[in-house]
Structures are given as structure tokens and as C-alpha cells.
Design a protein around this motif. Structure first.
Motif, short mmCIF file in Angstrom:
data_model
loop_
_atom_site.label_atom_id
_atom_site.label_comp_id
_atom_site.label_asym_id
_atom_site.label_seq_id
_atom_site.Cartn_x
_atom_site.Cartn_y
_atom_site.Cartn_z
N ASP A 1 9.54 10.51 10.00
CA ASP A 1 10.93 10.22 9.64
C ASP A 1 11.37 8.80 10.04
OD1 ASP A 1 10.89 10.59 12.30
OD2 ASP A 1 12.40 12.17 12.38
N THR A 2 10.41 7.89 10.25
CA THR A 2 10.82 6.51 10.56
C THR A 2 11.35 5.88 9.27
OG1 THR A 2 8.67 5.57 10.01
CG2 THR A 2 8.95 6.33 12.27
N ARG A 3 12.29 4.95 9.44
CA ARG A 3 12.85 4.29 8.24
C ARG A 3 11.83 3.36 7.59
NH1 ARG A 3 17.81 4.37 10.70
NH2 ARG A 3 17.31 2.54 11.93
N ILE A 4 11.02 2.72 8.44
CA ILE A 4 10.04 1.76 7.91
C ILE A 4 8.65 2.41 7.84
CG2 ILE A 4 8.98 -0.51 8.24
CD1 ILE A 4 11.56 -1.42 9.52
N LYS A 5 8.09 2.36 6.64
CA LYS A 5 6.75 2.94 6.43
C LYS A 5 5.92 1.95 5.61
CE LYS A 5 8.58 7.67 6.13
NZ LYS A 5 9.98 7.53 5.71
N ILE A 6 4.70 1.69 6.07
CA ILE A 6 3.82 0.72 5.40
C ILE A 6 2.50 1.39 5.06
CG2 ILE A 6 2.74 -1.58 5.61
CD1 ILE A 6 5.68 -1.79 6.15
N LEU A 7 1.98 1.11 3.87
CA LEU A 7 0.70 1.70 3.45
C LEU A 7 -0.34 0.62 3.12
CD1 LEU A 7 -1.14 4.03 2.28
CD2 LEU A 7 -0.02 3.59 0.07
N ASP A 8 -1.55 0.79 3.68
CA ASP A 8 -2.71 0.04 3.20
C ASP A 8 -3.47 0.98 2.26
OD1 ASP A 8 -5.18 -1.08 2.70
OD2 ASP A 8 -5.74 -1.40 4.80
N PHE A 9 -3.46 0.66 0.96
CA PHE A 9 -4.18 1.47 -0.03
C PHE A 9 -5.48 0.74 -0.33
CE2 PHE A 9 -4.13 3.60 -4.46
CZ PHE A 9 -4.82 4.70 -3.97
N HIS A 10 -6.57 1.27 0.24
CA HIS A 10 -7.88 0.62 0.14
C HIS A 10 -8.56 1.13 -1.13
CE1 HIS A 10 -11.07 -1.61 2.19
NE2 HIS A 10 -11.92 -0.74 1.67
N ALA A 11 -8.52 0.33 -2.18
CA ALA A 11 -8.97 0.84 -3.48
C ALA A 11 -9.54 -0.27 -4.35
CB ALA A 11 -7.80 1.52 -4.21
N GLU A 12 -10.37 0.13 -5.29
CA GLU A 12 -11.07 -0.81 -6.16
C GLU A 12 -10.24 -1.17 -7.40
OE1 GLU A 12 -14.78 -1.55 -5.69
OE2 GLU A 12 -14.03 -3.19 -6.89
N ALA A 13 -9.67 -0.15 -8.03
CA ALA A 13 -9.07 -0.36 -9.35
C ALA A 13 -7.60 -0.78 -9.27
CB ALA A 13 -9.18 0.92 -10.17
N THR A 14 -7.29 -1.85 -9.98
CA THR A 14 -5.91 -2.36 -10.03
C THR A 14 -4.97 -1.28 -10.54
OG1 THR A 14 -6.84 -4.51 -10.55
CG2 THR A 14 -4.50 -4.22 -11.00
N ALA A 15 -5.38 -0.55 -11.59
CA ALA A 15 -4.50 0.46 -12.19
C ALA A 15 -4.19 1.57 -11.18
CB ALA A 15 -5.16 1.06 -13.43
N GLU A 16 -5.19 1.95 -10.39
CA GLU A 16 -4.94 3.00 -9.41
C GLU A 16 -3.92 2.55 -8.37
OE1 GLU A 16 -8.37 4.38 -7.17
OE2 GLU A 16 -7.41 6.32 -6.82
N LYS A 17 -4.01 1.26 -7.99
CA LYS A 17 -3.07 0.74 -6.99
C LYS A 17 -1.66 0.65 -7.58
CE LYS A 17 -6.66 -1.99 -4.71
NZ LYS A 17 -7.07 -3.27 -4.18
N LEU A 18 -1.56 0.18 -8.82
CA LEU A 18 -0.24 0.04 -9.45
C LEU A 18 0.41 1.40 -9.69
CD1 LEU A 18 -0.67 -2.85 -12.02
CD2 LEU A 18 1.16 -2.63 -10.33
N ALA A 19 -0.37 2.38 -10.12
CA ALA A 19 0.19 3.72 -10.35
C ALA A 19 0.72 4.28 -9.03
CB ALA A 19 -0.88 4.64 -10.94
N MET A 20 -0.04 4.12 -7.96
CA MET A 20 0.42 4.58 -6.65
C MET A 20 1.71 3.86 -6.25
SD MET A 20 0.00 6.58 -4.10
CE MET A 20 -1.66 7.26 -3.97
N ALA A 21 1.79 2.58 -6.59
CA ALA A 21 2.99 1.80 -6.24
C ALA A 21 4.23 2.39 -6.92
CB ALA A 21 2.80 0.34 -6.63
N TYR A 22 4.12 2.72 -8.20
CA TYR A 22 5.28 3.32 -8.88
C TYR A 22 5.62 4.68 -8.29
CZ TYR A 22 5.92 -0.33 -12.29
OH TYR A 22 6.21 -1.54 -12.88
N TYR A 23 4.60 5.42 -7.88
CA TYR A 23 4.85 6.74 -7.28
C TYR A 23 5.58 6.61 -5.94
CZ TYR A 23 4.00 11.44 -5.52
OH TYR A 23 4.17 12.71 -5.01
N LEU A 24 5.24 5.55 -5.18
CA LEU A 24 5.78 5.43 -3.82
C LEU A 24 7.06 4.59 -3.73
CD1 LEU A 24 2.49 5.06 -1.75
CD2 LEU A 24 3.96 7.07 -1.97
N ASP A 25 7.39 3.86 -4.79
CA ASP A 25 8.61 3.03 -4.74
C ASP A 25 9.82 3.93 -4.44
OD1 ASP A 25 10.35 0.90 -4.95
OD2 ASP A 25 10.58 1.13 -7.13
#
Ligand SMILES: [Fe+2]
Ligand SMILES: [Fe+2]
Length: 256
Positions: free
Chosen positions: A140-164
Motif C-alpha cells: 500500500d505504499t504510494r510510490i511503486k517502481i517496477l523493473d520489467f526484465h524482458a526482451e520484446a518491446t511489445a511485451e514491455k509496452l503492453a505491460m506499461a499500458y496495463y500498469l499505468d
């Protein structure tokens, strides 16, 4: 609040460059917390107790990892005992050493740091969406940071829209090449597809070029060695509003 995220630190040479450059950078950019990916910090790949200590003594607060986490057996016990080194959260739950996220206490404010690994062109771990949903329910912290260790640009971008709107910032690691797409998503999440690498400039992702060429040409196993010489430090600075947890500014930094 200013958070600095540093790309995969490669070998002793990368750790030494971190020592050379990070203190001044932290001062100049007024940094409150430093997160760095250390999955390649040991010479010959992976992470060891010694390389993790070198990273911490260079000024890093939290180490994240990736697909090379478990190369060295000696790190298993370290992972079980250190709260400040985390490995991808989507490894099998009951049998994997270490933790997939942690809460860093800065005194006046707490920050959740999460590490996840992608599944495209990589080892198919547990579904990262289900895993991060569970983690977000537990923190429940206000600030949360993710390191998404991944190969594919599309996978990272899709995750970004999910987590925004759900976390403060997300940065990608693993490709060792910094992308120039840093941005703030519509609901206030800071983002970069890949933050890059901290290690030898004249190299193939940190490896001696001739060895990488031989591997691609001859298709036989080649023992990789970390290149030496001039280094670079790739990182990103997220300026985050303490009260809302949203990112106000993103600054991509490369130090040669
Ligand atoms: Fe890496
Ligand atoms: Fe990796």
C-alpha cells in the motif's frame, strides 16, 4: 522525490565505473533512491556476493535481477538473507530463493520496488500480469517502481499500458541497449522500454566482440569474457510526486 534506475551493470569493469561516476551523479541530480540491475555484475555472468557488495558500496540502494540471477549457486543464500536484492517475482513461488519485491524505507516515505521477467523469447515463467496484480494487492505504499526484465518491446509496452495508473514508474532492462522512448503515460506512470547498460562500450552487450562474432558465425559454444576499456553508464531519473505517487518528469541519462 527523485529515483534513479541504472541499466544492467556488467562485470567488475562496470562496477568500477559505477564507483567512479555514481556519487557525483547522485549529488548533481539530487537523488533519493538508486535502483540498479545487477544480473551480469559478476565476471562471466550472474551475480555473486562480492559483485553485489561492490554495487551497494558504489551507492546503489536496491539491486534487481533477471534471467541470469541463478547462474552462481553462492547467490542463493544471499538472496534468502538480503532484503535489498530482489529477483523476478514470477519464478515458481515455493522453490525459488529470494524475494520478488521489497519495500524500501526512506524514513519519511516508503517505496515498493518490484522485479518481473517477460515471457516472450525468454524462459516462460509464471504470468507476469497475475503476479503483479497479487503484489499490488499486498502493498500500500504510494510510490511503486517496477523493473520489467524482458526482451520484446511489445511485451514491455503492453505491460506499461496495463500498469499505468497503478504504479509510479516502470523501466525495462535486459537488452543492454538504451531506448530513446522515455515518457509519462496518460495516468502518470513514468516509463522507458530499456534503460540500457553499465559496462564496456566496445562490446556486444558487454562481451568481447570477437567472441560474440565467433559464436554467431560458428554456432558452437563459446566461453564469453567481459570486454574491458572505456565504459558507459546508462540510467533514467524519475521525478515523482510524493503525495500522489505519479511521475512528474522523466530524464534519460548516459554517462560516457
Ligand atoms: Fe543483462
Ligand atoms: Fe537479462
Amino acid at each position: 522525490m527523485n529515483i534513479l534506475a541504472i541499466g544492467d551493470i556488467v562485470g567488475t569493469v562496470g562496477c568500477q565505473f559505477l564507483h567512479e561516476k555514481l556519487p557525483a551523479l547522485k549529488k548533481a541530480e539530487n537523488i533519493d533512491l538508486v535502483i540498479a540491475n545487477g544480473e551480469n555484475s559478476a565476471d562471466g555472468n550472474g551475480i555473486t556476493k562480492l559483485s553485489s557488495e561492490l554495487i551497494f558500496s558504489g551507492g546503489v540502494d536496491v539491486i534487481t535481477l533477471g534471467n541470469h540471477t541463478f547462474k552462481r549457486k553462492e547467490i542463493y543464500e544471499v538472496l534468502d538473507n538480503s532484503l535489498s536484492i530482489i529477483r523476478p517475482a514470477n519464478y515458481p513461488e515455493n522453490t525459488t530463493p529470494g524475494n520478488g519485491y521489497m519495500v524500501y524505507d526512506l524514513g519519511r516515505i516508503q517505496i515498493t520496488v518490484i522485479n518481473l521477467m517477460g515471457c516472450m523469447f525468454m524462459e516462460p515463467l509464471n504470468d507476469p500480469y497475475t503476479v503483479i496484480d497479487d503484489i499490488l494487492k499486498k502493498t500500500d505504499t504510494r510510490i511503486k517502481i517496477l523493473d520489467f526484465h524482458a526482451e520484446a518491446t511489445a511485451e514491455k509496452l503492453a505491460m506499461a499500458y496495463y500498469l499505468d495508473g497503478k504504479i509510479s514508474a516502470m523501466f525495462g532492462t535486459h537488452t543492454h541497449v538504451q531506448t530513446s522512448d522515455e515518457r509519462i503515460f496518460p495516468k502518470g506512470m513514468g516509463y522507458i522500454t530499456d534503460v540500457g547498460m553499465t559496462g564496456p562500450y566496445e562490446s556486444v552487450l558487454g562481451v568481447v566482440p570477437e567472441l560474440a562474432v565467433r559464436k554467431f558465425r560458428e554456432k558452437l559454444p563459446v566461453k564469453f569474457e567481459t570486454a574491458q576499456g572505456k565504459c558507459r553508464l546508462d540510467c533514467i531519473k524519475f521525478t515523482i510526486n510524493d503525495k500522489t505517487g505519479k511521475t512528474l518528469d522523466v530524464k534519460r541519462i548516459e554517462i560516457l
